[in-house]
Design a protein around this motif. Structure first.
Motif, PDB file in Angstrom:
ATOM      1  N   ILE A 127     -82.318 -23.222  10.510  1.00  0.00           N
ATOM      2  CA  ILE A 127     -82.384 -23.578   9.378  1.00  0.00           C
ATOM      3  C   ILE A 127     -81.125 -24.058   8.831  1.00  0.00           C
ATOM      4  O   ILE A 127     -81.056 -25.248   7.905  1.00  0.00           O
ATOM      5  CB  ILE A 127     -82.797 -22.380   8.243  1.00  0.00           C
ATOM      6  CG1 ILE A 127     -84.278 -22.089   8.663  1.00  0.00           C
ATOM      7  CG2 ILE A 127     -82.729 -22.538   7.023  1.00  0.00           C
ATOM      8  CD1 ILE A 127     -84.950 -20.977   8.117  1.00  0.00           C
ATOM      9  N   LEU A 128     -80.081 -23.528   8.986  1.00  0.00           N
ATOM     10  CA  LEU A 128     -78.758 -23.903   8.652  1.00  0.00           C
ATOM     11  C   LEU A 128     -78.557 -25.362   9.115  1.00  0.00           C
ATOM     12  O   LEU A 128     -78.120 -26.196   8.254  1.00  0.00           O
ATOM     13  CB  LEU A 128     -77.667 -22.769   9.168  1.00  0.00           C
ATOM     14  CG  LEU A 128     -76.185 -23.306   8.999  1.00  0.00           C
ATOM     15  CD1 LEU A 128     -75.886 -22.676   7.495  1.00  0.00           C
ATOM     16  CD2 LEU A 128     -75.170 -22.632   9.954  1.00  0.00           C
ATOM     17  N   HIS A 129     -78.896 -25.581  10.348  1.00  0.00           N
ATOM     18  CA  HIS A 129     -78.246 -26.918  10.919  1.00  0.00           C
ATOM     19  C   HIS A 129     -79.358 -28.037  10.211  1.00  0.00           C
ATOM     20  O   HIS A 129     -79.140 -29.481  10.463  1.00  0.00           O
ATOM     21  CB  HIS A 129     -78.108 -27.038  12.305  1.00  0.00           C
ATOM     22  CG  HIS A 129     -76.969 -26.244  12.596  1.00  0.00           C
ATOM     23  ND1 HIS A 129     -75.787 -26.856  12.603  1.00  0.00           N
ATOM     24  CD2 HIS A 129     -76.689 -24.874  12.983  1.00  0.00           C
ATOM     25  CE1 HIS A 129     -74.719 -25.899  13.061  1.00  0.00           C
ATOM     26  NE2 HIS A 129     -75.393 -24.795  13.306  1.00  0.00           N
ATOM     27  N   ALA A 130     -80.626 -27.702   9.964  1.00  0.00           N
ATOM     28  CA  ALA A 130     -81.644 -28.534   9.357  1.00  0.00           C
ATOM     29  C   ALA A 130     -81.279 -28.734   7.935  1.00  0.00           C
ATOM     30  O   ALA A 130     -81.415 -30.020   7.540  1.00  0.00           O
ATOM     31  CB  ALA A 130     -82.999 -27.910   9.354  1.00  0.00           C
ATOM     32  N   VAL A 131     -80.503 -27.903   7.395  1.00  0.00           N
ATOM     33  CA  VAL A 131     -80.004 -28.094   5.782  1.00  0.00           C
ATOM     34  C   VAL A 131     -78.991 -29.001   5.995  1.00  0.00           C
ATOM     35  O   VAL A 131     -78.794 -30.127   5.089  1.00  0.00           O
ATOM     36  CB  VAL A 131     -79.565 -26.949   5.190  1.00  0.00           C
ATOM     37  CG1 VAL A 131     -78.762 -27.163   3.909  1.00  0.00           C
ATOM     38  CG2 VAL A 131     -80.712 -25.843   4.761  1.00  0.00           C
ATOM     39  N   TYR A 132     -77.751 -29.151   7.140  1.00  0.00           N
ATOM     40  CA  TYR A 132     -77.204 -30.095   7.545  1.00  0.00           C
ATOM     41  C   TYR A 132     -77.708 -31.337   7.589  1.00  0.00           C
ATOM     42  O   TYR A 132     -77.201 -32.242   7.156  1.00  0.00           O
ATOM     43  CB  TYR A 132     -76.174 -29.849   8.493  1.00  0.00           C
ATOM     44  CG  TYR A 132     -75.269 -30.777   9.209  1.00  0.00           C
ATOM     45  CD1 TYR A 132     -74.052 -31.038   8.629  1.00  0.00           C
ATOM     46  CD2 TYR A 132     -76.007 -31.834   9.853  1.00  0.00           C
ATOM     47  CE1 TYR A 132     -73.132 -31.941   9.095  1.00  0.00           C
ATOM     48  CE2 TYR A 132     -75.119 -32.844  10.376  1.00  0.00           C
ATOM     49  CZ  TYR A 132     -73.638 -32.769   9.853  1.00  0.00           C
ATOM     50  OH  TYR A 132     -72.744 -33.912  10.168  1.00  0.00           O
ATOM     51  N   GLY A 133     -78.757 -31.196   8.300  1.00  0.00           N
ATOM     52  CA  GLY A 133     -79.517 -32.847   8.588  1.00  0.00           C
ATOM     53  C   GLY A 133     -80.122 -33.207   7.171  1.00  0.00           C
ATOM     54  O   GLY A 133     -80.202 -34.204   7.166  1.00  0.00           O
ATOM     55  N   ALA A 134     -80.720 -32.367   6.404  1.00  0.00           N
ATOM     56  CA  ALA A 134     -81.036 -32.904   4.963  1.00  0.00           C
ATOM     57  C   ALA A 134     -80.059 -33.483   4.290  1.00  0.00           C
ATOM     58  O   ALA A 134     -80.310 -34.486   3.803  1.00  0.00           O
ATOM     59  CB  ALA A 134     -81.806 -31.678   4.264  1.00  0.00           C
ATOM     60  N   GLY A 135     -79.000 -33.013   4.373  1.00  0.00           N
ATOM     61  CA  GLY A 135     -77.715 -33.678   3.605  1.00  0.00           C
ATOM     62  C   GLY A 135     -77.433 -34.778   4.145  1.00  0.00           C
ATOM     63  O   GLY A 135     -77.230 -35.780   3.550  1.00  0.00           O
ATOM     64  N   ARG A 192     -84.762 -29.806  14.138  1.00  0.00           N
ATOM     65  CA  ARG A 192     -84.181 -28.370  14.018  1.00  0.00           C
ATOM     66  C   ARG A 192     -85.100 -27.390  13.428  1.00  0.00           C
ATOM     67  O   ARG A 192     -85.043 -26.235  13.909  1.00  0.00           O
ATOM     68  CB  ARG A 192     -82.879 -28.374  13.105  1.00  0.00           C
ATOM     69  CG  ARG A 192     -81.701 -29.246  14.101  1.00  0.00           C
ATOM     70  CD  ARG A 192     -80.480 -29.268  13.207  1.00  0.00           C
ATOM     71  NE  ARG A 192     -79.457 -29.719  13.934  1.00  0.00           N
ATOM     72  CZ  ARG A 192     -78.395 -30.143  13.622  1.00  0.00           C
ATOM     73  NH1 ARG A 192     -78.037 -30.433  12.375  1.00  0.00           N
ATOM     74  NH2 ARG A 192     -77.365 -30.576  14.416  1.00  0.00           N
ATOM     75  N   LEU A 193     -85.895 -27.874  12.562  1.00  0.00           N
ATOM     76  CA  LEU A 193     -87.044 -26.936  12.071  1.00  0.00           C
ATOM     77  C   LEU A 193     -88.102 -26.596  13.146  1.00  0.00           C
ATOM     78  O   LEU A 193     -88.459 -25.623  13.152  1.00  0.00           O
ATOM     79  CB  LEU A 193     -87.659 -27.661  10.716  1.00  0.00           C
ATOM     80  CG  LEU A 193     -86.414 -27.380   9.746  1.00  0.00           C
ATOM     81  CD1 LEU A 193     -87.181 -28.326   8.271  1.00  0.00           C
ATOM     82  CD2 LEU A 193     -86.146 -26.066   9.223  1.00  0.00           C
ATOM     83  N   ALA A 194     -88.830 -27.812  13.466  1.00  0.00           N
ATOM     84  CA  ALA A 194     -89.935 -27.553  14.363  1.00  0.00           C
ATOM     85  C   ALA A 194     -89.673 -27.211  15.707  1.00  0.00           C
ATOM     86  O   ALA A 194     -90.429 -26.460  16.334  1.00  0.00           O
ATOM     87  CB  ALA A 194     -90.419 -29.046  14.508  1.00  0.00           C
TER      88      ALA A 194
END
Length: 451
Positions: A194-202, A321-323
């Motif tokens: 989740i942490l690195h998916a949030v990075y990806g969202a940014g 990263r999420l899936a």
């Protein structure tokens, strides 16, 4: 894989995640921790050292419910970092005429950024020892905010370039603390995903906002007003969520900082993992940073549209990263990373040899999807193969040195492209993927550290 039975001795004391220290032989009743199987996919059961050296930082995994505010703070910090890392490439077509410079001078931005990451890699453990985790996060957020205060008004180019040193330094401190913190909560493989998916969202949002502002106005640098606002919120959020013991280190921590760093650097796994991260993050940011210029120069794409293709790459990274977090954890991290590298290489070769912008946009998104799990998976593996007493020094160093690749390889790509054209992006990416496979093969198979 054979199951290894280990006996875990009781720790001397339970340690909070606010960088409190433990002394061997503390007068605290030990907990009853029975022997249990240690499997390759279970980082929650990584082995503990029985008697850690005095002053060494170790963590007890807290329940997520007790650290929700801090999880929010660390996730927001990497969100802002993602916006920062992905936007530079989208702004290159506007940065060049804005300052009337060539690709080599554009590449200097990445070089100076790299120097900030490098300084942070060797000072992070000392900063954490003196200011605590929250203090290091807050100071990093302040450095990042100061960088955007310089960028948004389009200062003279030398000052603009210097601001990337401040942003690199600030993001590096935050990234190191965020990875160490999240790696030591329960079910960390999911929370790291989740942490690195949030990075990806940014990172997905960055090119969208940057391209929109640059394409519709003559003030491309106003994008940094947006990041300035997010950075101000980030600074307040870090100071608030880590307010308990903010800027308070521990005396024993200050004395052991050098020892912890030296011991971490003596671990072969730390060096190999750092190099893996160095190549991986270099691949990630080089792809997102130079794909726009490649599509414009080599595929004859329009600048106002090519910028959105970069967002497709970061969208794929976020979804991956999420899936793939649980899939990777259940099927075996070592095996799955090799499979992802192979699939990423196939997508990259199709991108290289099929000269069609639509096909390129699809392949670049798939490349991001398969690359997505690498960083959180690497951090998860580190919690298994390294002693818990070295997590702050070793994971902080590996993550920070890895992120230094986000500046080093985009700089090298730009420097080479200045002489040979941006078409060099493709063989560079293939070489980086091959290098990752080599270093991943060198990481120990056993999911524990033998002290």
């Amino acid at each position: 894989m054979a199951t290894t039975i280990v006996t875990i001795p009781p720790p001397a004391a339970a340690i909070e995640l606010d960088n409190c220290r433990i002394s061997a032989g503390s007068n605290i009743p030990p907990r009853d921790i029975r022997s249990h199987p240690l499997c390759a996919g279970d980082e929650e059961n990584s082995a503990l050292d029985g008697q850690p050296p005095e002053g060494m930082m170790i963590f007890e995994r807290p329940n997520v419910s007790t650290v929700k505010g801090k999880l929010l703070g660390t996730n927001f910090s990497v969100f802002v970092s993602g916006m920062n890392d992905s936007s530079t490439g989208a702004l290159i077509p506007y940065l060049q005429p804005g300052y009337n410079i060539g690709l080599l001078f554009v590449a200097l931005v990445y070089l100076i950024n790299f120097s900030g990451w490098l300084v942070a890699a060797f000072t992070n453990v000392h900063l954490t020892a003196r200011l605590g985790m929250g203090g290091a996060l807050t100071l990093g957020a302040a450095f990042q905010l100061s960088a955007y205060c310089l960028m948004f008004w389009k200062p003279p180019y030398p000052l603009f370039v210097f601001s990337f040193f401040l942003s690199g330094l600030g993001i590096a401190y935050q990234d190191a603390q965020a990875n160490v913190f999240v790696a030591n909560v329960n079910n960390s493989h999911r929370w790291l995903g989740i942490l690195h998916a949030v990075y990806g969202a940014g990172a997905l949002l960055g090119p969208l906002v940057a391209t929109t502002i640059a394409a519709r106005t003559t003030h491309w640098h106003y994008f940094y007003l947006v990041t300035l606002g997010f950075a101000a919120i980030n600074l307040v959020l870090q100071a608030w969520t880590f307010r308990d013991g903010l800027f308070k280190g521990a005396a024993a921590a200050k004395e052991s900082a050098n020892r912890d760093l030296k011991k971490a650097l003596s671990e072969r796994t730390v060096i190999v993992l750092s190099l893996f991260f160095f190549l991986y993050v270099g691949t990630e940011v080089t792809t997102g940073g130079w794909v726009v210029e490649f599509l414009i120069r080599v595929r004859d794409g329009e600048p106002s549209k090519a910028g959105y293709v970069a967002s497709g790459f970061w969208a794929g990274l976020t979804v991956g990263r999420l899936a793939l977090a649980d899939v990777t954890h259940r099927l075996g991290e070592r095996r799955m990373v090799f499979i992802y590298i192979m699939l990423a290489l196939i997508a990259q070769l199709i991108f290289w040899f099929v000269p069609n912008i639509i096909a390129n946009a699809v392949m670049i998104s798939l490349l991001g999807f398969f690359l997505g799990p690498f960083f959180p998976t690497g951090i998860s593996v580190a919690t298994k193969v390294l002693p818990r007493g070295l997590h702050v020094a070793s994971i902080g160093f590996a993550a920070t040195m890895g992120q230094a690749g986000s500046a080093a390889f985009p700089f090298l790509t730009g420097a080479i492209a200045a002489n040979f054209g941006v078409k060099v992006l493709q063989p560079i990416l293939v070489g980086l993927l091959a290098g990752m496979a080599i270093f991943w093969a060198l990481i120990p198979r056993v999911a524990r550290h033998s002290s």
